[in-house]
Design an enzyme around this catalytic site. Structure first.
Site, PDB file in Angstrom:
ATOM      1  N   GLU A  91       0.238   5.874  -5.121  1.00  0.00           N
ATOM      2  CA  GLU A  91       0.819   4.219  -4.941  1.00  0.00           C
ATOM      3  C   GLU A  91       1.509   3.884  -3.979  1.00  0.00           C
ATOM      4  OE1 GLU A  91      -1.513   2.774  -5.833  1.00  0.00           O
ATOM      5  OE2 GLU A  91      -2.132   2.896  -7.811  1.00  0.00           O
TER       6      GLU A  91
ATOM      7  N   HIS B 162      -2.890   3.244  -0.773  1.00  0.00           N
ATOM      8  CA  HIS B 162      -2.952   4.615  -1.541  1.00  0.00           C
ATOM      9  C   HIS B 162      -3.664   5.494  -0.692  1.00  0.00           C
ATOM     10  CE1 HIS B 162      -5.117   3.466  -4.949  1.00  0.00           C
ATOM     11  NE2 HIS B 162      -6.200   4.126  -4.015  1.00  0.00           N
TER      12      HIS B 162
ATOM     13  N   ASN C 280      -4.313  -0.678  -0.725  1.00  0.00           N
ATOM     14  CA  ASN C 280      -2.820  -0.703  -0.646  1.00  0.00           C
ATOM     15  C   ASN C 280      -2.410   0.151   0.159  1.00  0.00           C
ATOM     16  OD1 ASN C 280      -3.110   0.991  -2.268  1.00  0.00           O
ATOM     17  ND2 ASN C 280      -1.594  -0.106  -3.706  1.00  0.00           N
TER      18      ASN C 280
ATOM     19  N   ASP D 118      -8.032  13.028  -7.810  1.00  0.00           N
ATOM     20  CA  ASP D 118      -7.208  11.824  -8.946  1.00  0.00           C
ATOM     21  C   ASP D 118      -8.840  11.377 -10.005  1.00  0.00           C
ATOM     22  OD1 ASP D 118      -9.640  10.788  -7.778  1.00  0.00           O
ATOM     23  OD2 ASP D 118      -7.767   9.081  -6.733  1.00  0.00           O
TER      24      ASP D 118
HETATM   25  P1  PGA Z   1     -13.085   3.382  -2.307  1.00  0.00           P
HETATM   26  O1  PGA Z   1     -11.162   3.706  -2.618  1.00  0.00           O
HETATM   27  O2  PGA Z   1     -13.486   4.136  -0.992  1.00  0.00           O
HETATM   28  O3  PGA Z   1     -13.517   2.429  -3.016  1.00  0.00           O
HETATM   29  O4  PGA Z   1     -12.495   1.947  -1.313  1.00  0.00           O
HETATM   30  C1  PGA Z   1     -10.763   3.993  -1.677  1.00  0.00           C
HETATM   31  C2  PGA Z   1      -9.043   4.188  -2.392  1.00  0.00           C
HETATM   32  O5  PGA Z   1      -8.808   3.822  -3.902  1.00  0.00           O
HETATM   33  O6  PGA Z   1      -9.009   5.624  -2.374  1.00  0.00           O
END
Ligand code: PGA
Length: 240
Positions: free
Chosen positions: A143, A138, A136, A67
């Site tokens: 999302e 995601h 959350n 992403d």
């Molecule tokens: P992070 O993000 O590895 O920085 O905790 C994970 C995500 O948002 O998928």
């Protein structure tokens, strides 16, 4: 959902790196999907070490990004590209055609999505997707409320994702949209790894494990995947 619990972040990173190495040993031209974010940084460094020592040969493998923040490029600190190049690709000698990442500054987002879809289908699909999990739930930028039938697409970011984003950037930024592999892209991959580290992820990890599959917690949608491996460190497992 089976969860493998390892001691700490280092063990988590080593476990996931070994899984990627195994995938590439079995299929040297494997297409691996890698995420930006903080969680995979230890995996990148373990893979760079393994590659330098000659423990894995990545010269035939290919990589696709999970992403990107819409509007940000590799020049922007905290973009997914900037993180993945800075911690991974800049330390390897790969050819340009081995890597396909979303250009967050694209003037034609729909075409950018199709370009990445094509890169994946031209290689016969993704061998292994390595995912972190958002606060959350995601997955990439799929999302809460995510549709399950999507390939690469543009997303309006959830409020939680927008506020968490500040940890990556060196200046205030308003990121409202993202570009991401869709749930269908991820679910069509041969294998999926979901990784989580730290106590701050403990609540969402517990919810993901306990709740039935629901778009409200996109990570739960992975439950239908026949080859899903969930690996978390002890702090992230503390509410299980
Ligand atoms: P992070 O993000 O590895 O920085 O905790 C994970 C995500 O948002 O998928």
């Amino acid at each position: 959902m089976n969860v493998e619990i390892v001691d700490d972040y280092q063990a988590l990173s080593a476990t996931v790196a070994q899984r990627i190495i195994k995938t590439v040993k079995e299929k040297p031209d494997a297409l691996i999907c890698i995420a930006g974010g903080d969680t995979p940084l230890g995996v990148f460094s373990a893979l760079v070490d393994a590659s330098r020592k000659g423990d894995v040969d990545l010269t035939q493998a290919a990589f696709v990004g999970l992403d990107e923040w819409l509007g940000l490029s590799k020049a922007d600190k905290g973009s997914c590209r900037e993180m993945v190049w800075g911690h991974f690709f800049d330390h390897l000698t790969l050819r340009e055609e081995q890597i396909c990442f979303f250009d967050g500054r694209t003037a034609a987002p729909a075409e950018e999505c199709r370009r990445v879809d094509r890169f994946i289908s031209d290689r016969g699909g993704i061998s292994l997707v390595v995912l972190g999990i958002g606060m959350n739930g995601h997955i990439g930028f799929n999302e809460p409320g995510a549709a399950t039938d999507t390939y690469c697409h543009i997303v309006d970011l959830d409020a939680v994702t927008q506020s968490v984003s500040a940890k990556y950037f060196d200046q205030p930024r308003q990121v409202k949209q993202g570009i991401t592999l869709g749930m269908k892209t991820i679910l069509e991959a041969n294998s999926v790894i979901l990784m989580a580290s730290g106590e701050k992820k403990a609540a969402i990890v517990a919810q993901t494990v306990r709740e039935p599959a629901t778009p409200a917690i996109p990570a739960t949608l992975l439950k239908s995947h026949p080859r899903l491996q969930v690996v978390v460190d002890k702090p992230a497992a503390s509410r299980l």
